[in-house]
Design an enzyme around this catalytic site. Sequence first.
Site, PDB file in Angstrom:
ATOM      1  N   HIS A  84      50.315  25.191  14.705  1.00 14.95           N
ATOM      2  CA  HIS A  84      49.644  24.849  15.965  1.00 14.95           C
ATOM      3  C   HIS A  84      49.266  26.092  16.764  1.00 14.95           C
ATOM      4  O   HIS A  84      48.450  26.018  17.665  1.00 14.95           O
ATOM      5  CB  HIS A  84      50.439  23.819  16.785  1.00 14.95           C
ATOM      6  CG  HIS A  84      51.664  24.305  17.506  1.00 14.95           C
ATOM      7  ND1 HIS A  84      52.932  24.245  16.976  1.00 14.95           N
ATOM      8  CD2 HIS A  84      51.819  24.833  18.735  1.00 14.95           C
ATOM      9  CE1 HIS A  84      53.807  24.700  17.850  1.00 14.95           C
ATOM     10  NE2 HIS A  84      53.160  25.065  18.934  1.00 14.95           N
ATOM     11  N   ASP A 220      54.940  23.212  10.087  1.00 18.89           N
ATOM     12  CA  ASP A 220      54.175  23.812  11.181  1.00 18.89           C
ATOM     13  C   ASP A 220      54.131  25.349  11.063  1.00 18.89           C
ATOM     14  O   ASP A 220      54.777  26.054  11.830  1.00 18.89           O
ATOM     15  CB  ASP A 220      54.812  23.380  12.507  1.00 18.89           C
ATOM     16  CG  ASP A 220      53.898  23.627  13.697  1.00 18.89           C
ATOM     17  OD1 ASP A 220      52.919  24.370  13.542  1.00 18.89           O
ATOM     18  OD2 ASP A 220      54.173  23.082  14.771  1.00 18.89           O
ATOM     19  N   SER A 649      56.975  28.953  20.459  1.00 23.36           N
ATOM     20  CA  SER A 649      56.335  28.433  19.260  1.00 23.36           C
ATOM     21  C   SER A 649      56.043  29.588  18.324  1.00 23.36           C
ATOM     22  O   SER A 649      55.423  30.571  18.736  1.00 23.36           O
ATOM     23  CB  SER A 649      55.013  27.752  19.623  1.00 23.36           C
ATOM     24  OG  SER A 649      55.274  26.539  20.253  1.00 23.36           O
TER      25      SER A 649
HETATM   26  N1  ASP Z   1      55.976  22.668  20.485  1.00 26.13           N
HETATM   27  C1  ASP Z   1      56.192  23.309  21.723  1.00 26.13           C
HETATM   28  C2  ASP Z   1      54.893  23.791  22.296  1.00 26.13           C
HETATM   29  O1  ASP Z   1      53.874  23.409  21.842  1.00 26.13           O
HETATM   30  C3  ASP Z   1      57.221  24.364  21.664  1.00 26.13           C
HETATM   31  C4  ASP Z   1      58.221  24.063  22.703  1.00 26.13           C
HETATM   32  O2  ASP Z   1      57.837  23.928  23.851  1.00 26.13           O
HETATM   33  O3  ASP Z   1      59.387  23.964  22.395  1.00 26.13           O
HETATM   34  O4  ASP Z   1      54.793  24.528  23.221  1.00 26.13           O
END
Ligand code: ASP
Length: 714
Positions: A84, A220, A649
């Site tokens: 992402h 991911d 991330s």
């Molecule tokens: N998946 C989260 C984000 O997109 C990561 C997290 O905040 O722990 O920021």
Amino acid sequence: MKKQFFALLLSVSFFRVLADEGMWLPFLLKQLNESDMKKNGCKLSAKDIYDVNNASLKDAIVHFGGGCTAEIISDKGLLLTNHHCGYSYVANHSSVDKDYLTQGFWAMNQSEEKTNPGLTATIIQRINDVTAQINAGVTDKLSEKQRDSVQQANSKQLIDAATKGTKFEAFVRPFFYGNQYILFVTLTYKDVRLVGSPPSFIGKFGGDTDNWVWPRHTGDFSVFRIYADKNNEPAEYSPDNVPYKPKKSLTISLKGVNEGDFTMVYGFPGRTQEYLFSDAVDITMNQSDPDRVALRDKRLTIMNRFMKANDTTRIAYASNYASIANYWKKWMGEMQGLKKFDAVNKKKEFEKKFLELLSSDPAEKEKFSTVFNEFHALYADYKVYQKQNDYLMECLLGINAFTAARAVEKLITTVKKYPVESAPKEMGRYYPDIEKFFKGYNKAMDKSICRTMLEAYAQGVEKKLRVPAIDSLFTANQNNYDVITDKIYNESVFVNKDKYLSALKSGDVKALETDIAYRLWKSIAAYYGTNVTPQSSAIDGKLLALYKQYVDKLTKVYKDKKFYPDANSTLRVAYGKVKPYKPRDGVVYTHFTTLDGMMEKEDPNNDDFIVFPKLKELHAKKDYGRFADKDGSLHISFIASNHTTGGNSGSPVLNAKGELIGTNYDRVWEGTMSDIMFNPEICRNIILDVHYTLFVIEKYAGAGYLINEMKIVQ
Ligand code: ASP
């Protein structure tokens, strides 16, 4: 007795020094955390983690594109981060014919790696406490403005001294609401190329359904490479650049993780607000989060409908959709978690206890009672501005015609300063942005969003708080949002590529300035510039001064506790343990997931859970090679109790010896409130197991040559 125990529990849960909570500054580990880390199983010294004079783990940690974290995993500058985090770059290289988002992309040699203009990789060189230098010359007699200018001048001097004659950059950040100032000296590499990214069914497996949720089976990750000039120094993209030779790259461990193992996350957490006053938590939980969630929900529903119906639209808006959906879901989890944990009342109890602890010093107690009353008064006013600001960001600026008008505002002001003849040239600089905006543009979708947002604005913001020009538009058209939307989208050049480009090409500033969307945007900006922003900034300034006193006093009242500063996109270390959790009565989640679990979730009729045949074949044959666990399964993810947030991330998750065991990518649903209140019972970070990462690279993608670059311990 019971009451006392409760108060003690509260203080413990806010400022505990157990292995779980906290995002610590690497240069203070020796002083604050080393012995505790060792007690919890860490085999590294503080110097192994952060050292200015010798290579240390910090030299392998990268601020990726200024938002995410990445880690260097080979001596040729290979970078590992989240899918992402790399997503928008992969999307930029994708088209309907070359759909790298869906199919994945792997460079099979360095010449196939793809350039990403604008993408940067920043490595921290050193960190210093400069509180004394920043405050030199600051006295109580100075006004706020005078103090700011003294501090700014001091800061500039420090930055100049740190960077002069070098390729370094530097910045100074306030910590603990300005009770501490820290200098960061950095080196930024500007040629960062895409090496590989798995197909979406791996990298985004579970989609929005599983985002922020455990148990999780998302692969991911994506892989990039830093390039440098011949002297190994930062340089803009050039075909002559060569792979960067890092001071340190991470060793990868395939030994596997067990419950209770020490884990450490090294990265750039974005923003937390652990010391918020109860009234602020109340506004977030009961007003702001619900408003923002509801508005994004409307936008996403429309986007989803259009993206499902058309592949070009799907690809063009994939990255935008993912970024809107990400925080939509996070805020939902946050508000539920805060409610469940009774966060507002917990904060109130804590504040009451804090005042009680000041009882031995009546003057101080009086002072902080006044501080608390001021908090109440300021937040009562702030609540209204918060609503208006949320509706600006999530509703009015959810309308693309306004966002486009806002984007061109600066250009118009600049162009007007020059002679008329130079206008087309100046405006020409803007073509690439326009090309990008209109690549796969879906006007019908845009219109539908505009209509819905206008209606949401009318329903959500009371008349007296509305932008007058928008409100007049409502009145003049009897609240017929279809008519208003048609008017904007028929007339505005900002949603018509040909008209827009021709206005720019002929240097026709007037066509832009008199545009309906531009005029409306200018009215919005003028209203906020007069009636909202100055007032809310003034409150922010006053709140900051109160927080500065409050947090300073907290550290004095609880002087045996160790305090960690809120995240502010600077380099931090969090440490904890691999740990299961109990989300609710009767349910316990184990600490890891496997490929078997992914196959259980497979659903060919649900986009979020499709699995391509090749992975099914590998699973059927259990062809996991050396990436299999002792029991023959292939682990995908695991959870641990590290305190993380957005920005973490892509962060490396390291074992007790500092070897890479995974890549941080998310947090569990029940614990997303950790940005405001960390609850060690249920806050867990979600980590992609490096076994799965390497399995996908070697067995699925056939890019095993990359693994030869890495240092792996079995
Ligand atoms: N998946 C989260 C984000 O997109 C990561 C997290 O905040 O722990 O920021």
